[in-house]
Design a protein around this motif. Sequence first.
Motif, PDB file in Angstrom:
ATOM      1  N   ILE A 184       0.848  -1.198   0.000  1.00 23.99           N
ATOM      2  CA  ILE A 184       0.000   0.000   0.000  1.00 23.99           C
ATOM      3  C   ILE A 184       0.881   1.245   0.000  1.00 23.99           C
ATOM      4  CG2 ILE A 184      -1.891  -1.165   1.199  1.00 23.99           C
ATOM      5  CD1 ILE A 184      -1.127   0.506   3.693  1.00 23.99           C
ATOM      6  N   SER A 185       0.306   2.327  -0.491  1.00 27.76           N
ATOM      7  CA  SER A 185       1.061   3.575  -0.499  1.00 27.76           C
ATOM      8  C   SER A 185       1.169   4.117   0.917  1.00 27.76           C
ATOM      9  CB  SER A 185       0.391   4.611  -1.409  1.00 27.76           C
ATOM     10  OG  SER A 185      -0.904   4.951  -0.945  1.00 27.76           O
ATOM     11  N   THR A 186       2.270   4.784   1.187  1.00 27.26           N
ATOM     12  CA  THR A 186       2.482   5.374   2.514  1.00 27.26           C
ATOM     13  C   THR A 186       1.709   6.673   2.683  1.00 27.26           C
ATOM     14  OG1 THR A 186       4.420   6.639   1.789  1.00 27.26           O
ATOM     15  CG2 THR A 186       4.800   4.377   2.564  1.00 27.26           C
ATOM     16  N   ALA A 235       3.567   2.122  10.777  1.00 29.57           N
ATOM     17  CA  ALA A 235       4.340   3.355  10.578  1.00 29.57           C
ATOM     18  C   ALA A 235       3.598   4.346   9.688  1.00 29.57           C
ATOM     19  CB  ALA A 235       5.697   3.028   9.954  1.00 29.57           C
ATOM     20  N   PHE A 236       2.677   3.826   8.866  1.00 31.18           N
ATOM     21  CA  PHE A 236       2.026   4.678   7.868  1.00 31.18           C
ATOM     22  C   PHE A 236       0.523   4.787   8.077  1.00 31.18           C
ATOM     23  CE2 PHE A 236       5.641   2.320   6.033  1.00 31.18           C
ATOM     24  CZ  PHE A 236       6.537   3.379   5.969  1.00 31.18           C
ATOM     25  N   GLU A 237       0.055   4.385   9.278  1.00 31.43           N
ATOM     26  CA  GLU A 237      -1.372   4.548   9.577  1.00 31.43           C
ATOM     27  C   GLU A 237      -1.754   6.029   9.465  1.00 31.43           C
ATOM     28  OE1 GLU A 237      -4.945   5.380  11.827  1.00 31.43           O
ATOM     29  OE2 GLU A 237      -2.919   5.993  12.427  1.00 31.43           O
ATOM     30  N   ARG A 238      -0.859   6.898   9.924  1.00 33.76           N
ATOM     31  CA  ARG A 238      -1.011   8.335   9.676  1.00 33.76           C
ATOM     32  C   ARG A 238      -0.306   8.627   8.361  1.00 33.76           C
ATOM     33  NH1 ARG A 238       2.458  12.407  11.174  1.00 33.76           N
ATOM     34  NH2 ARG A 238       3.547  10.966  12.569  1.00 33.76           N
ATOM     35  N   PRO A 239      -1.035   8.985   7.302  1.00 35.06           N
ATOM     36  CA  PRO A 239      -0.424   9.108   5.978  1.00 35.06           C
ATOM     37  C   PRO A 239       0.676  10.158   5.920  1.00 35.06           C
ATOM     38  CG  PRO A 239      -2.636  10.039   5.997  1.00 35.06           C
ATOM     39  CD  PRO A 239      -2.468   9.317   7.283  1.00 35.06           C
ATOM     40  N   VAL A 240       1.727   9.837   5.185  1.00 40.71           N
ATOM     41  CA  VAL A 240       2.834  10.774   4.985  1.00 40.71           C
ATOM     42  C   VAL A 240       2.340  11.942   4.136  1.00 40.71           C
ATOM     43  CG1 VAL A 240       5.135  11.084   3.973  1.00 40.71           C
ATOM     44  CG2 VAL A 240       4.547   8.936   5.151  1.00 40.71           C
ATOM     45  N   ARG A 241       2.678  13.154   4.562  1.00 39.93           N
ATOM     46  CA  ARG A 241       2.236  14.343   3.826  1.00 39.93           C
ATOM     47  C   ARG A 241       3.407  15.254   3.464  1.00 39.93           C
ATOM     48  NH1 ARG A 241      -2.222  13.642   7.439  1.00 39.93           N
ATOM     49  NH2 ARG A 241      -4.196  13.412   6.284  1.00 39.93           N
ATOM     50  N   GLU A 242       4.609  14.737   3.521  1.00 42.95           N
ATOM     51  CA  GLU A 242       5.781  15.551   3.216  1.00 42.95           C
ATOM     52  C   GLU A 242       5.722  16.070   1.782  1.00 42.95           C
ATOM     53  OE1 GLU A 242       8.359  16.492   5.089  1.00 42.95           O
ATOM     54  OE2 GLU A 242       7.503  15.576   6.868  1.00 42.95           O
ATOM     55  N   SER A 243       6.068  17.324   1.599  1.00 42.99           N
ATOM     56  CA  SER A 243       6.120  17.891   0.255  1.00 42.99           C
ATOM     57  C   SER A 243       7.528  17.836  -0.322  1.00 42.99           C
ATOM     58  CB  SER A 243       5.632  19.345   0.277  1.00 42.99           C
ATOM     59  OG  SER A 243       6.451  20.130   1.143  1.00 42.99           O
ATOM     60  N   ASP A 244       8.501  17.509   0.520  1.00 40.92           N
ATOM     61  CA  ASP A 244       9.902  17.484   0.084  1.00 40.92           C
ATOM     62  C   ASP A 244      10.437  16.055   0.149  1.00 40.92           C
ATOM     63  OD1 ASP A 244      12.386  18.256  -0.765  1.00 40.92           O
ATOM     64  OD2 ASP A 244      13.074  18.848   1.235  1.00 40.92           O
ATOM     65  N   GLY A 245       9.821  15.159  -0.630  1.00 41.05           N
ATOM     66  CA  GLY A 245      10.307  13.799  -0.710  1.00 41.05           C
ATOM     67  C   GLY A 245       9.535  12.818   0.150  1.00 41.05           C
ATOM     68  N   ILE A 246       8.492  12.213  -0.420  1.00 39.40           N
ATOM     69  CA  ILE A 246       7.689  11.236   0.323  1.00 39.40           C
ATOM     70  C   ILE A 246       8.485   9.976   0.611  1.00 39.40           C
ATOM     71  CG2 ILE A 246       5.715   9.683   0.102  1.00 39.40           C
ATOM     72  CD1 ILE A 246       4.159  11.929  -1.155  1.00 39.40           C
ATOM     73  N   ALA A 247       9.324   9.550  -0.323  1.00 35.50           N
ATOM     74  CA  ALA A 247      10.095   8.320  -0.119  1.00 35.50           C
ATOM     75  C   ALA A 247      11.034   8.462   1.078  1.00 35.50           C
ATOM     76  CB  ALA A 247      10.886   7.977  -1.378  1.00 35.50           C
ATOM     77  N   ALA A 248      11.750   9.588   1.145  1.00 37.02           N
ATOM     78  CA  ALA A 248      12.679   9.796   2.262  1.00 37.02           C
ATOM     79  C   ALA A 248      11.930   9.862   3.587  1.00 37.02           C
ATOM     80  CB  ALA A 248      13.474  11.087   2.040  1.00 37.02           C
ATOM     81  N   ALA A 249      10.811  10.573   3.610  1.00 38.78           N
ATOM     82  CA  ALA A 249      10.018  10.662   4.835  1.00 38.78           C
ATOM     83  C   ALA A 249       9.465   9.292   5.223  1.00 38.78           C
ATOM     84  CB  ALA A 249       8.870  11.647   4.640  1.00 38.78           C
ATOM     85  N   SER A 250       9.095   8.489   4.228  1.00 42.62           N
ATOM     86  CA  SER A 250       8.582   7.149   4.506  1.00 42.62           C
ATOM     87  C   SER A 250       9.663   6.255   5.093  1.00 42.62           C
ATOM     88  CB  SER A 250       8.033   6.523   3.216  1.00 42.62           C
ATOM     89  OG  SER A 250       6.968   7.291   2.681  1.00 42.62           O
TER      90      SER A 250
END
Length: 373
Positions: free
Chosen positions: A190-192, A297-312
């Motif tokens: 699933i997507s983060t 870890a991703f139940e709260r969706p990642v919302r970073e605007s500067d690199g979702i992969a790195a934040a994930s």
Amino acid sequence: MSKRQYVDIHIIQTVPPANLNRDDQGNPKDAKFGGVRRARVSSQAWKRATRRAFDAKLPEADQSTRTKRIAGQLAERVVLRTGVEPESAQRIAGALLEPLGIKAGKKAGNTAYLLFFGYQQLDEIVGLIADQAKDLAELDDEQLKAATKDLAVAERLKTGHPIGVALFGRMVADIPSLNVDAATQVAHAISTHATEIESDYYTAVDDENEADESGAGMLGNIGFNAATLYRYATVGVHQLATNLGSVEAAIETVTRFAEAFALSMPTGHINSFAHRTRPSLVAVVVRDDQPVNLVSAFERPVRESDGIAAASAVRLAKEYVRSSRQWGDEPTHVAVSHAFEDDVLAEAFGANETFSELLSGLNDALTASWKTN
């Protein structure tokens, strides 16, 4: 086998606009998680991609297939090995399989369901009658049935499993004795982060249009999304050793699986989207208690605007540390290969390694662990 051991594989991977795995409407599959819609790729889709990836590196005898055409596959091998006519080979194949009690499908020669087996297992079944195939071909149906009913066909399907069957198991509802317990569990990716399904409206122009003709020769729509995915799988080394009959073979297979799972990709609409990518992070955790999926870890969706992969990746590392401390986990081996620069990853999983180093280290850790057992 008293020792229990699991190898957890955690992957962060970004995929561009794609339709890896379609639902019944032709759109990319999705799921609601953490209150938002996520991109989803089913476990079945990635299992098949993984199996095809490691089979491609194996000799045919060690490969597996899942098909309704076991009778046809068996008949082809009878012809190649014994030289009998195809019609006679089909009769022999049918007689060999009849005592198993596999339900027939709607199409002549097919079974009612997909059966998972190895090519080597088929060759061994052919070996049961290879020396007498021409004599069997001369018998009528009742005589042929009597001549083959006591042959050890079922035993050939119960042993010598290829790594595909040993990893993913086999379920035959009609014949429980042919069932094989799976050594591997694969989660739906699933997507983060939250995603939306978009639509690609496309046209194709007829190259042979006359000068006064305009418009498209074909119109269509393809649903797609883009996502950073969390992928997870776990292998029970003890169950795999039971299925393969060897700890050494199980350890080698775990490494093959880890490589194929990390580098494989479902191919839905791949010509339209060219979506094949490499993971941004692969972490392996060897545990002696139970598998642990870190999707929380991703139940709260990642919302970073500067690199979702790195934040994930950071989210995953923090969740691993938190979970380990909370529950007192003591993994026997942890390693990571990634494309980031972040101290949080090193604190959680150790020094960054190349992917080949990660695989080699995993093999060495498993070998050492089982030697001391």
